[in-house]
Write an enzyme that holds these catalytic residues in place. Structure first.
Site, mmCIF file in Angstrom:
data_model
loop_
_atom_site.group_PDB
_atom_site.id
_atom_site.type_symbol
_atom_site.label_atom_id
_atom_site.label_comp_id
_atom_site.label_asym_id
_atom_site.label_seq_id
_atom_site.Cartn_x
_atom_site.Cartn_y
_atom_site.Cartn_z
ATOM 1 N N GLU A 171 82.039 34.178 -30.725
ATOM 2 C CA GLU A 171 83.514 34.121 -30.330
ATOM 3 C C GLU A 171 84.097 35.544 -31.365
ATOM 4 O OE1 GLU A 171 85.543 31.202 -31.389
ATOM 5 O OE2 GLU A 171 84.615 29.736 -29.312
ATOM 6 N N GLU A 290 80.685 26.852 -24.864
ATOM 7 C CA GLU A 290 81.559 25.638 -25.675
ATOM 8 C C GLU A 290 82.418 25.246 -25.222
ATOM 9 O OE1 GLU A 290 82.493 26.412 -29.866
ATOM 10 O OE2 GLU A 290 81.187 27.847 -29.831
HETATM 11 O O1 AHR Z 1 82.799 24.034 -31.880
HETATM 12 C C1 AHR Z 1 83.532 23.973 -32.429
HETATM 13 C C2 AHR Z 1 84.009 26.322 -33.100
HETATM 14 O O2 AHR Z 1 84.917 25.420 -32.287
HETATM 15 C C3 AHR Z 1 82.795 26.663 -33.116
HETATM 16 O O3 AHR Z 1 82.801 27.557 -34.756
HETATM 17 C C4 AHR Z 1 83.506 28.026 -32.937
HETATM 18 O O4 AHR Z 1 83.185 29.053 -32.007
HETATM 19 C C5 AHR Z 1 84.703 27.925 -31.623
HETATM 20 O O5 AHR Z 1 86.106 27.944 -32.428
#
Ligand code: AHR
Length: 496
Positions: A171, A290
């Site tokens: 990210e 994610e």
């Molecule tokens: O999954 C929780 C968080 O969400 C992770 O650390 C991050 O990559 C995202 O913003």
């Protein structure tokens, strides 16, 4: 009645088993009190909770991303190897927690071996970069005879871990990320890192960081710029998405898959545009590493004053509606089987997770456990294009959407598994699946997640959101079910 007519010629592609991945981050109680709790009655000789391992296997996860997430962007991997008593305690800036480093790379690899999953490693491109990434790669994958491979061996790990899949950061487009970069900065840094890692092993599979969400102001240009730099050196680009029910708008929430669909289409378009401009024969696929439902405000409200060790962060209690959405997001990922080649339900245990634990106590399945586990177990290898000819409705957040969302998967020799979601908040919806040229049905069964109250949650005492049988009728070469309102269902047809 809504109808799906299946066609054996309309193949989307094979499901890559990495689509059933998950994620364990050093965040909250995901590691400490989650996968690892020495002294727990079920802990093994490595300190891993046996009850969590058993549930991870039952969930059917194939690949697990580690160690972050935001955590990785200020992580020093060297802190987590070697004698545990010598490991430093550090401030974790991502989650404002105290990291003891009792678990690090080798412990995680050992856990993966016990769980029967493939590791997916992320490296720190936030506060560190190419040198640390290549060092970690040498430590993990080189057989021996170099400083870092011999260091691993001196830590009792003779055989290399042979990690295939590597994420080049996390990210990096987000202002919350330690070391946030512009797309151009990240593209150059990732290119450098990828080239160096490929000098160690040209066969690695590398994931460039894509957008942290479709609503990011840089979405689209980020992918084009990053891939403009890295196209030749990476295999996949990441996408992340979290959804939640906002302001009581259940109808919009249930249609979250429509947003994920558009997100995937956008990433594919951006990647292919770069490929076309370069005249590339290679294609970049998507690692949706994610995705989940996440009630983010609860995490923001958590008390992390004083840098606690493993505070209970983001321990969302998932409802039946959340499970229906998770099931539908998985439908969306499968629908794009031709381009989504890896995906991680974020996360695995305690932190926005399908598995919850009490420290020192019980472990249980949240509602979201079920659609994931059933899909991972029963989806057939091939995805067929699945058009639902049926009702549509308006939502405030996503405009007009299909009321029933579905995907059909097929094993040529044996069976068809159709996964369907009813996004209607009030009405049951009948669904007919016509097998057409796939063949005749020998038998059919159906399973459903449904209930009177879409906001029902599971607890350690009562896993009340659980799958149950749904009546299915066979009419020639068609199967018919009725989907209750706010439901997720799976129909399995054995072919004659
Ligand atoms: O999954 C929780 C968080 O969400 C992770 O650390 C991050 O990559 C995202 O913003």
């Amino acid at each position: 009645m809504a109808t799906i007519v299946l066609d054996p010629a309309a193949r989307v592609g094979e499901i890559h088993r990495r689509v059933f991945g998950s994620f364990v981050e050093h965040m909250g109680r995901a590691v400490y009190g989650g996968i690892y709790e020495p002294g727990h009655p079920t802990a093994d000789e490595n300190g891993f909770r046996g009850d969590v391992l058993a549930l991870a296997r039952e969930l059917g996860v194939t690949t697990v991303r580690y160690p972050g997430g935001n955590f990785v962007s200020s992580y020093r991997w060297e802190d987590g190897v070697g004698p545990v008593e010598d490991r430093p305690r550090r401030l974790d800036l991502a989650w404002r927690s105290l990291e003891t480093n009792a678990v690090g790379t080798n412990e995680f690899m050992r856990w993966c071996a016990s769980a029967g999953v493939e590791p997916m490693m992320a490296v720190n491109i936030g506060t560190r970069g190419t040198e640390a990434a290549v060092d970690l790669l040498e430590y993990c994958n080189h057989p021996g005879g170099t400083a870092l491979s011999d260091l691993r061996r001196s830590h009792g790990v003779e055989k290399p871990h042979d990690v295939r899949l590597w994420c080049l950061g996390n990210e990096m487009d987000g202002p919350w990320q330690i070391g946030q970069m512009t797309a151009d900065q990240y593209g150059r840094a990732a290119l450098d890192m990828a080239r160096a890692m490929r000098r160690v092993d040209p066969t690695l599979e590398l994931v460039a960081v894509g957008s942290s969400g479709r609503a990011m102001p840089t979405f689209g240009t980020w992918e084009r710029t990053v891939l403009g730099h890295t196209y030749e050196e990476v295999d996949l680009i990441s996408a992340h998405a979290y959804y939640e029910e906002k302001d009581g708008d259940l109808a919009s929430f249930l249609a979250s898959g429509a947003d994920m669909d558009a997100f995937i289409d956008g990433v594919v378009a951006a990647a292919d545009e770069v490929g076309a401009a370069k005249g590339a024969s290679k294609r970049i696929d998507i690692s949706f590493d994610e995705w989940n439902v996440w009630y983010l405000q609860n995490t923001m409200d958590a008390d992390v004053s004083g840098f606690p060790v493993a505070p209970p962060l983001a321990e969302d209690d998932y409802t039946l509606a959340d499970a229906v959405v998770v099931g539908d997001l998985l439908v969306t990922l499968l629908r794009h089987a031709d381009r989504v080649k890896a995906a991680c339900l974020a996360q695995l245990v305690n932190v926005i997770a399908p598995i919850r634990t009490e420290t020192g106590g019980r472990a249980w399945r949240q509602s979201t456990f079920h659609p994931f586990a059933l899909t991972a177990r029963h989806a057939q290898p091939l995805v067929l294009r699945t058009e639902v000819d049926g009702p549509r409705h308006e939502t405030a957040a996503h405009g007009e959407v299909a009321t029933i969302d579905a995907v059909a998967t097929w094993d040529e020799a044996r069976a068809v598994t159709v996964i369907a979601v009813n996004r209607d908040v009030a009405n049951p919806q009948p669904l007919r699946v016509e097998l057409g040229a796939l063949g005749k049905a020998a038998s059919a069964t159906a399973t459903v997640l449904a209930g009177d109250d879409p906001h029902t949650v599971n607890t350690a005492d009562d896993e009340r959101v659980a799958p149950r049988d749904l009546p299915v009728t066979l009419d020639g070469d068609a199967a018919e079910i009725t989907l209750p309102p706010v439901s997720w269902a799976m129909i399995r047809v054995e072919l004659a």
